[in-house]
Design a protein around this motif. Structure first.
Motif, PDB file in Angstrom:
ATOM      1  N   PHE A 303      32.372 -38.472 -49.087  1.00 15.57           N
ATOM      2  CA  PHE A 303      31.214 -37.789 -48.532  1.00 15.57           C
ATOM      3  C   PHE A 303      30.725 -38.508 -47.281  1.00 15.57           C
ATOM      4  CE2 PHE A 303      26.545 -37.558 -48.192  1.00 15.57           C
ATOM      5  CZ  PHE A 303      26.425 -36.205 -47.929  1.00 15.57           C
ATOM      6  N   GLN A 304      30.505 -37.729 -46.220  1.00 14.91           N
ATOM      7  CA  GLN A 304      29.935 -38.245 -44.987  1.00 14.91           C
ATOM      8  C   GLN A 304      28.834 -37.302 -44.543  1.00 14.91           C
ATOM      9  OE1 GLN A 304      33.297 -38.585 -42.281  1.00 14.91           O
ATOM     10  NE2 GLN A 304      33.564 -40.744 -42.794  1.00 14.91           N
ATOM     11  N   GLN A 305      27.627 -37.811 -44.451  1.00 11.69           N
ATOM     12  CA  GLN A 305      26.518 -36.970 -44.023  1.00 11.69           C
ATOM     13  C   GLN A 305      26.631 -36.709 -42.527  1.00 11.69           C
ATOM     14  OE1 GLN A 305      22.680 -38.456 -45.075  1.00 11.69           O
ATOM     15  NE2 GLN A 305      21.576 -36.799 -44.056  1.00 11.69           N
ATOM     16  N   THR A 306      26.747 -35.441 -42.168  1.00 15.61           N
ATOM     17  CA  THR A 306      26.937 -35.078 -40.764  1.00 15.61           C
ATOM     18  C   THR A 306      25.626 -34.742 -40.063  1.00 15.61           C
ATOM     19  OG1 THR A 306      27.367 -32.783 -41.425  1.00 15.61           O
ATOM     20  CG2 THR A 306      29.270 -34.240 -41.158  1.00 15.61           C
ATOM     21  N   SER A 307      24.597 -34.387 -40.846  1.00 11.03           N
ATOM     22  CA  SER A 307      23.323 -34.016 -40.242  1.00 11.03           C
ATOM     23  C   SER A 307      22.202 -34.215 -41.249  1.00 11.03           C
ATOM     24  CB  SER A 307      23.349 -32.553 -39.783  1.00 11.03           C
ATOM     25  OG  SER A 307      22.080 -32.140 -39.347  1.00 11.03           O
ATOM     26  N   HIS A 308      21.038 -34.633 -40.779  1.00 11.71           N
ATOM     27  CA  HIS A 308      19.873 -34.763 -41.633  1.00 11.71           C
ATOM     28  C   HIS A 308      19.103 -33.443 -41.716  1.00 11.71           C
ATOM     29  CE1 HIS A 308      20.112 -39.104 -42.286  1.00 11.71           C
ATOM     30  NE2 HIS A 308      20.511 -39.189 -41.039  1.00 11.71           N
ATOM     31  N   ARG A 309      19.481 -32.503 -40.877  1.00 10.39           N
ATOM     32  CA  ARG A 309      18.791 -31.220 -40.849  1.00 10.39           C
ATOM     33  C   ARG A 309      19.384 -30.303 -41.910  1.00 10.39           C
ATOM     34  NH1 ARG A 309      19.329 -26.206 -38.345  1.00 10.39           N
ATOM     35  NH2 ARG A 309      17.373 -25.228 -37.704  1.00 10.39           N
ATOM     36  N   PRO A 310      18.555 -29.758 -42.800  1.00 12.58           N
ATOM     37  CA  PRO A 310      19.084 -28.876 -43.840  1.00 12.58           C
ATOM     38  C   PRO A 310      19.648 -27.589 -43.249  1.00 12.58           C
ATOM     39  CG  PRO A 310      16.696 -28.769 -43.821  1.00 12.58           C
ATOM     40  CD  PRO A 310      17.085 -29.866 -42.868  1.00 12.58           C
ATOM     41  N   MET A 311      20.625 -27.037 -43.922  1.00  8.88           N
ATOM     42  CA  MET A 311      21.230 -25.795 -43.473  1.00  8.88           C
ATOM     43  C   MET A 311      20.260 -24.632 -43.658  1.00  8.88           C
ATOM     44  SD  MET A 311      24.820 -24.148 -44.827  1.00  8.88           S
ATOM     45  CE  MET A 311      25.733 -25.630 -44.438  1.00  8.88           C
ATOM     46  N   ASP A 312      20.288 -23.703 -42.722  1.00 13.82           N
ATOM     47  CA  ASP A 312      19.505 -22.480 -42.864  1.00 13.82           C
ATOM     48  C   ASP A 312      20.338 -21.486 -43.670  1.00 13.82           C
ATOM     49  OD1 ASP A 312      17.365 -23.433 -41.321  1.00 13.82           O
ATOM     50  OD2 ASP A 312      18.366 -22.869 -39.465  1.00 13.82           O
ATOM     51  N   TYR A 313      20.040 -21.410 -44.947  1.00 17.70           N
ATOM     52  CA  TYR A 313      20.880 -20.611 -45.834  1.00 17.70           C
ATOM     53  C   TYR A 313      20.625 -19.123 -45.661  1.00 17.70           C
ATOM     54  CZ  TYR A 313      22.500 -24.808 -48.086  1.00 17.70           C
ATOM     55  OH  TYR A 313      23.097 -26.025 -48.313  1.00 17.70           O
ATOM     56  N   PHE A 314      21.713 -18.379 -45.772  1.00 15.50           N
ATOM     57  CA  PHE A 314      21.670 -16.926 -45.661  1.00 15.50           C
ATOM     58  C   PHE A 314      22.758 -16.357 -46.558  1.00 15.50           C
ATOM     59  CE2 PHE A 314      23.114 -12.914 -43.760  1.00 15.50           C
ATOM     60  CZ  PHE A 314      21.916 -12.223 -43.661  1.00 15.50           C
ATOM     61  N   PHE A 315      22.371 -15.490 -47.470  1.00 16.93           N
ATOM     62  CA  PHE A 315      23.312 -14.916 -48.418  1.00 16.93           C
ATOM     63  C   PHE A 315      23.462 -13.419 -48.158  1.00 16.93           C
ATOM     64  CE2 PHE A 315      21.623 -18.736 -50.373  1.00 16.93           C
ATOM     65  CZ  PHE A 315      22.791 -19.374 -50.759  1.00 16.93           C
ATOM     66  N   PRO A 316      24.514 -12.793 -48.678  1.00 14.18           N
ATOM     67  CA  PRO A 316      24.683 -11.354 -48.463  1.00 14.18           C
ATOM     68  C   PRO A 316      23.391 -10.608 -48.787  1.00 14.18           C
ATOM     69  CG  PRO A 316      26.626 -12.242 -49.543  1.00 14.18           C
ATOM     70  CD  PRO A 316      25.619 -13.360 -49.487  1.00 14.18           C
ATOM     71  N   PRO A 317      22.859  -9.834 -47.862  1.00 12.48           N
ATOM     72  CA  PRO A 317      21.578  -9.145 -48.089  1.00 12.48           C
ATOM     73  C   PRO A 317      21.530  -8.340 -49.379  1.00 12.48           C
ATOM     74  CG  PRO A 317      22.196  -8.987 -45.789  1.00 12.48           C
ATOM     75  CD  PRO A 317      23.371  -9.620 -46.491  1.00 12.48           C
ATOM     76  N   TRP A 319      22.396  -9.153 -52.176  1.00 14.04           N
ATOM     77  CA  TRP A 319      22.030  -9.994 -53.317  1.00 14.04           C
ATOM     78  C   TRP A 319      20.513 -10.142 -53.463  1.00 14.04           C
ATOM     79  CZ3 TRP A 319      25.760 -14.822 -53.106  1.00 14.04           C
ATOM     80  CH2 TRP A 319      27.090 -14.384 -53.286  1.00 14.04           C
ATOM     81  N   ASN A 320      19.781  -9.781 -52.419  1.00 13.88           N
ATOM     82  CA  ASN A 320      18.312  -9.865 -52.442  1.00 13.88           C
ATOM     83  C   ASN A 320      17.807 -11.283 -52.718  1.00 13.88           C
ATOM     84  OD1 ASN A 320      17.897  -7.007 -52.037  1.00 13.88           O
ATOM     85  ND2 ASN A 320      18.488  -6.700 -54.177  1.00 13.88           N
ATOM     86  N   LEU A 321      18.447 -12.260 -52.079  1.00 13.08           N
ATOM     87  CA  LEU A 321      18.038 -13.658 -52.258  1.00 13.08           C
ATOM     88  C   LEU A 321      17.316 -14.232 -51.045  1.00 13.08           C
ATOM     89  CD1 LEU A 321      21.175 -15.343 -53.915  1.00 13.08           C
ATOM     90  CD2 LEU A 321      19.163 -14.385 -55.036  1.00 13.08           C
ATOM     91  N   ASN A 322      17.536 -13.671 -49.881  1.00 12.06           N
ATOM     92  CA  ASN A 322      17.102 -14.331 -48.647  1.00 12.06           C
ATOM     93  C   ASN A 322      15.592 -14.496 -48.528  1.00 12.06           C
ATOM     94  OD1 ASN A 322      19.739 -14.782 -47.642  1.00 12.06           O
ATOM     95  ND2 ASN A 322      19.869 -12.642 -47.021  1.00 12.06           N
ATOM     96  N   LYS A 323      14.828 -13.579 -49.097  1.00 16.91           N
ATOM     97  CA  LYS A 323      13.372 -13.715 -49.046  1.00 16.91           C
ATOM     98  C   LYS A 323      12.863 -14.782 -50.015  1.00 16.91           C
ATOM     99  CE  LYS A 323      12.311  -9.014 -47.507  1.00 16.91           C
ATOM    100  NZ  LYS A 323      11.598  -7.748 -47.830  1.00 16.91           N
ATOM    101  N   LYS A 324      13.705 -15.174 -50.960  1.00 15.03           N
ATOM    102  CA  LYS A 324      13.295 -16.144 -51.979  1.00 15.03           C
ATOM    103  C   LYS A 324      13.608 -17.583 -51.573  1.00 15.03           C
ATOM    104  CE  LYS A 324      14.530 -12.816 -55.624  1.00 15.03           C
ATOM    105  NZ  LYS A 324      15.376 -12.621 -56.826  1.00 15.03           N
ATOM    106  N   ILE A 325      14.484 -17.759 -50.577  1.00 18.91           N
ATOM    107  CA  ILE A 325      15.050 -19.079 -50.311  1.00 18.91           C
ATOM    108  C   ILE A 325      13.994 -20.141 -50.067  1.00 18.91           C
ATOM    109  CG2 ILE A 325      16.466 -20.423 -48.715  1.00 18.91           C
ATOM    110  CD1 ILE A 325      18.273 -18.014 -48.417  1.00 18.91           C
ATOM    111  N   TYR A 326      13.070 -19.874 -49.150  1.00 20.22           N
ATOM    112  CA  TYR A 326      12.131 -20.907 -48.762  1.00 20.22           C
ATOM    113  C   TYR A 326      10.733 -20.690 -49.337  1.00 20.22           C
ATOM    114  CZ  TYR A 326      15.929 -21.970 -45.632  1.00 20.22           C
ATOM    115  OH  TYR A 326      17.169 -22.290 -45.143  1.00 20.22           O
ATOM    116  N   LYS A 327      10.634 -19.773 -50.306  1.00 23.84           N
ATOM    117  CA  LYS A 327       9.343 -19.478 -50.903  1.00 23.84           C
ATOM    118  C   LYS A 327       8.726 -20.717 -51.551  1.00 23.84           C
ATOM    119  CE  LYS A 327       7.091 -16.343 -54.166  1.00 23.84           C
ATOM    120  NZ  LYS A 327       7.297 -15.236 -55.131  1.00 23.84           N
TER     121      LYS A 327
END
Length: 330
Positions: A303-317, A319-327
């Protein structure tokens, strides 16, 4: 989903519980990083030392790139979506895709030219080294298409699939297995790749099947299954994966493990299949005396950490998950 009742059930090995503990801890790391907590994210020395995929396949870096930057970024016709997916997945390397974009601009079948793509891929390889991911080995396709360089044969495979209008056949398929069978009817695409590609296509709007409909165990998953079970009884590897999805909640509860799902989405067949691959790797260190079919004893990637910035996650619409991600973190 109905699981066929077998007379003789699989016999668990001493490694069986490791499967569930690994899944929960890997998912806990996922959420810890999403919250932007500082490392270390786990006290598990194996997980902090070596590279493992997420518990959910769609949350992995390459899958996320495919979903966000390729499937849902560009012309949305079935022809163009299919072209982009297959072009990316045959190489499965973000750097290769971005190299093609830098040299050729927007990547579309409408503007596709064999010589331009061949020359660009050759240039990328000369400048950057490998143009293929190391995640799996791709057959060269030389015996089918006759070119010396692997990427030339793979481009010809894409041309053949586009000429056959595979995207129309896939879109009209009744289930995921039909997509799998169509993909594996082409050279270079074996059973493992066929299932992976069918899953990737199902992230798009070309198909809309449940990820609980169909599964194929890959070589790594078979190794993990062999380690987790001393005997399969009358079950196939696919039956075992189906069983794991059915009993996941009960097993986490039995072990007193808190497993945080993907915003309400339980582990799907593709996820449980992949988890067997990862548990196979994990066990090479945690249970060094256990042997799978491949007899591999080392974990190659650290494992090598490439970035301290979290990924901006996006799932297939769908699935109706995208509005829940950062709630939870607003």
């Amino acid at each position: 989903m109905e699981v066929q009742i077998k007379k003789i059930k699989p016999k668990k090995s001493e490694i069986y519980n490791t499967y569930w503990r690994f899944a929960a801890e890997r998912q806990r790391i996922f959420f810890s990083r999403l919250k932007q907590n500082y490392p270390p994210w786990t006290e598990d020395s194996i997980l902090s030392t070596y590279k493992f995929t997420n518990a959910y396949r769609a949350a992995d870096r390459v899958s996320q790139y495919l979903i966000k930057n390729i499937i849902y970024n560009g012309e949305s016709t079935p022809e163009e979506v299919f072209f982009r997916i297959i072009l990316f997945k045959l190489f499965n390397k973000i750097e290769t895709w971005e190299g093609l974009q830098r040299h050729l601009g927007v990547l579309s079948f409408r503007e596709y030219d064999f010589e331009s793509y061949c020359n660009t891929l050759y240039t990328i390889r000369q400048n950057n080294g490998a143009i293929y991911s190391g995640a799996y080995i791709m057959a060269s396709g030389k015996s089918q298409f006759g070119f010396k360089k692997k990427h030339e044969n793979h481009l010809k495979l894409i041309e053949k699939m586009m000429s056959d209008k595979v995207f129309e056949i896939i879109s009209a398929s009744d289930n995921m297995e039909e997509v799998f069978l169509k993909l594996t009817s082409y050279p270079i695409i074996g059973r493992f790749l066929g299932y992976q590609f069918a899953t990737d296509i199902n992230y798009s709007t070309l198909t809309n099947f449940s990820e609980m409909d169909f599964v194929k165990a890959g070589p790594g998953a078979k190794d993990g299954i062999r380690k987790c079970f001393s005997s399969l009884g009358e079950y196939t590897e696919e039956n075992v994966i189906e069983m794991m999805t059915d009993i996941q909640e009960r097993e986490f509860e039995r072990l007193g493990i808190e497993f945080k799902t993907l915003w309400g989405r339980p582990l799907q067949l593709i996820d449980c299949q992949n988890l067997f691959c990862e548990v196979d790797k994990y066990s090479r260190v945690a249970h060094p005396n256990a042997r799978g079919y491949s007899n591999r004893v080392r974990i190659k990637q650290r494992f090598q950490q490439t970035s301290h910035r979290p990924m901006d996650y996006f799932f297939p619409p769908k699935w109706n998950l995208n509005k829940k991600i950062y709630k939870d973190y607003e």
